[in-house]
Scaffold this motif. Structure first.
Motif, mmCIF file in Angstrom:
data_model
loop_
_atom_site.group_PDB
_atom_site.id
_atom_site.type_symbol
_atom_site.label_atom_id
_atom_site.label_comp_id
_atom_site.label_asym_id
_atom_site.label_seq_id
_atom_site.Cartn_x
_atom_site.Cartn_y
_atom_site.Cartn_z
ATOM 1 N N MET A 1 0.836 -1.209 0.000
ATOM 2 C CA MET A 1 0.000 0.000 0.000
ATOM 3 C C MET A 1 0.864 1.250 0.000
ATOM 4 S SD MET A 1 -2.743 1.253 2.864
ATOM 5 C CE MET A 1 -3.211 -0.442 3.163
ATOM 6 N N SER A 2 1.813 1.314 0.923
ATOM 7 C CA SER A 2 2.703 2.465 1.009
ATOM 8 C C SER A 2 4.136 2.005 0.817
ATOM 9 C CB SER A 2 2.568 3.159 2.372
ATOM 10 O OG SER A 2 3.016 2.293 3.401
ATOM 11 N N THR A 3 4.968 2.926 0.353
ATOM 12 C CA THR A 3 6.393 2.616 0.214
ATOM 13 C C THR A 3 7.208 3.328 1.287
ATOM 14 O OG1 THR A 3 6.644 4.428 -1.368
ATOM 15 C CG2 THR A 3 6.204 2.253 -2.277
ATOM 16 N N PHE A 4 6.623 4.303 1.956
ATOM 17 C CA PHE A 4 7.345 5.027 2.997
ATOM 18 C C PHE A 4 7.429 4.175 4.268
ATOM 19 C CE2 PHE A 4 2.895 6.320 3.508
ATOM 20 C CZ PHE A 4 2.680 6.024 4.843
ATOM 21 N N SER A 5 8.361 4.533 5.123
ATOM 22 C CA SER A 5 8.470 3.904 6.437
ATOM 23 C C SER A 5 7.864 4.782 7.516
ATOM 24 C CB SER A 5 9.940 3.604 6.772
ATOM 25 O OG SER A 5 10.474 2.645 5.879
ATOM 26 N N ARG A 6 8.233 6.062 7.508
ATOM 27 C CA ARG A 6 7.750 7.006 8.518
ATOM 28 C C ARG A 6 7.362 8.305 7.815
ATOM 29 N NH1 ARG A 6 11.938 4.066 10.652
ATOM 30 N NH2 ARG A 6 11.479 2.996 12.642
ATOM 31 N N LEU A 7 6.086 8.412 7.538
ATOM 32 C CA LEU A 7 5.572 9.565 6.805
ATOM 33 C C LEU A 7 5.505 10.793 7.709
ATOM 34 C CD1 LEU A 7 4.130 10.633 4.173
ATOM 35 C CD2 LEU A 7 1.979 10.084 5.348
ATOM 36 N N ILE A 8 6.045 11.905 7.237
ATOM 37 C CA ILE A 8 5.875 13.176 7.940
ATOM 38 C C ILE A 8 5.403 14.221 6.934
ATOM 39 C CG2 ILE A 8 7.575 12.712 9.742
ATOM 40 C CD1 ILE A 8 9.549 14.509 8.228
ATOM 41 N N ARG A 9 4.769 15.223 7.476
ATOM 42 C CA ARG A 9 4.426 16.425 6.711
ATOM 43 C C ARG A 9 5.104 17.561 7.438
ATOM 44 N NH1 ARG A 9 -0.030 19.381 7.757
ATOM 45 N NH2 ARG A 9 -0.450 21.080 6.297
ATOM 46 N N PHE A 10 5.829 18.385 6.705
ATOM 47 C CA PHE A 10 6.702 19.334 7.397
ATOM 48 C C PHE A 10 6.922 20.605 6.593
ATOM 49 C CE2 PHE A 10 9.316 16.714 4.699
ATOM 50 C CZ PHE A 10 10.362 17.521 4.252
ATOM 51 N N LEU A 11 7.214 21.644 7.343
ATOM 52 C CA LEU A 11 7.688 22.889 6.762
ATOM 53 C C LEU A 11 9.199 22.790 6.690
ATOM 54 C CD1 LEU A 11 7.198 25.859 5.844
ATOM 55 C CD2 LEU A 11 7.449 26.504 8.255
ATOM 56 N N ALA A 12 9.720 22.921 5.493
ATOM 57 C CA ALA A 12 11.162 22.788 5.296
ATOM 58 C C ALA A 12 11.855 24.137 5.457
ATOM 59 C CB ALA A 12 11.455 22.214 3.918
ATOM 60 N N LYS A 13 13.141 24.092 5.576
ATOM 61 C CA LYS A 13 13.915 25.320 5.738
ATOM 62 C C LYS A 13 13.899 26.181 4.477
ATOM 63 C CE LYS A 13 16.910 23.704 9.462
ATOM 64 N NZ LYS A 13 18.294 23.455 9.942
ATOM 65 N N ASP A 14 13.477 25.591 3.334
ATOM 66 C CA ASP A 14 13.351 26.384 2.111
ATOM 67 C C ASP A 14 12.007 27.106 2.050
ATOM 68 O OD1 ASP A 14 11.501 24.436 1.452
ATOM 69 O OD2 ASP A 14 12.654 23.573 -0.194
#
Length: 289
Positions: A1-14
């Motif tokens: 179903m998913s290929t990620f291990s630990r999904l996060i949603r984040f504001l990046a430094k860019d």
């Protein structure tokens, strides 16, 4: 179903917001410690790619964007010891209620307490395992239920007992549905990595002191049983979030009660996932003209 291990949603430094697969130092499993992630492109519930682009994390956000959430379902009285401390009989069926999507918050967001919830004491904490549906499910047998789970997070089902039990007309939603009263995260650990959600330590600290300390094995209705039950005649959709109940140790179960106050720091933690740390923040009351 998913290929990620630990999904996060984040504001990046860019300055941009991304979904990403968290990069953790060796031996670290707490997603809240992530400082970098591989950017994910595509549909996190469908076809997506984990790219080679590595972004620096400035701030972890709620792991799902509001537009990716379908419903927020919650269970009450789903831990045996919590039902006992509440002096309630063990439920024969899962006790279901809903929160609005506006109740969701991120792993370090403040817990805003609006004026109505400041009128009387009763603000409480509830650490919970949160299951996220990743594949459509209807009339699913318990033996297949976990295959529909995208992954797991930890959350705080913030509750106001006066509004929940006395001012809600018999419904719990008013006492649990204020804005920001369902912070969760710090990310979503893939169900590939957590095969058994009923063997995880779960806890809450209030201002650094442990007030809840239990295991998900104390659930009355485990995650698989819950999903199977909720899918009877009702379709669960990718992006549905299920808060699965809290263990014993809540403030309302103590003598005298232990209510949250302005400025309190609440940390909820789940083994193999990490922690959310949120500050109680009373909003300014508007003057009456």
């Amino acid at each position: 179903m998913s290929t990620f291990s630990r999904l996060i949603r984040f504001l990046a430094k860019d300055g941009k917001t991304y979904y990403g697969d968290a990069i953790l130092p060796s031996g670290i499993v707490d997603i809240s410690k992530a400082t970098q992630a591989r950017v994910i492109k595509g549909d996190i519930f469908g076809k997506h790619d984990i790219t080679d682009q590595v972004a620096d994390v400035r701030l972890l956000l709620a792991p799902l964007a509001r537009e990716d959430v379908k419903t927020v379902r919650c269970l009450g009285l789903n831990y045996e010891q919590h039902a006992k401390e509440s002096k309630m009989p063990l439920p024969k069926y899962p006790v279901l209620f809903y929160k609005p999507v506006t109740a969701l918050g991120g792993p370090s967001d403040g817990i805003p307490v609006a004026a109505p919830a400041q009128e009387v004491e009763g603000l409480d904490y509830e650490c919970e395992l949160v299951a996220i549906i990743g594949r459509e499910a209807r009339d699913v047998p318990e033996s297949e239920a976990l295959s529909h789970v995208l992954g797991y997070a930890v959350g705080n089902d913030v509750s106001h007992r006066e509004w929940q039990l006395k001012r809600g007309g018999g419904q719990w939603a008013l006492g649990k549905g204020f804005d920001g009263w369902a912070p969760f995260g710090p990310g979503i650990v893939s169900s590939r990595l957590i095969k058994d959600p009923q063997s995880l330590k779960i806890s809450t600290k209030l201002n650094g002191k442990t007030v809840q300390d239990s295991s998900t094995r104390d659930m009355i209705f485990g995650v698989a049983a819950t999903i199977s039950f909720l899918s009877r005649g009702t379709t669960l959709l990718p992006g549905d979030i299920i808060f699965t109940g809290t263990p014993q140790g809540v403030g309302s179960g103590r003598s005298p009660p232990l209510w949250l106050k302005d400025g309190d720091i609440v940390e909820v933690k789940l083994e193999k996932i990490g922690s959310c740390t949120n500050k109680v923040e009373y909003t300014a009351k508007k003057p009456r003209l």
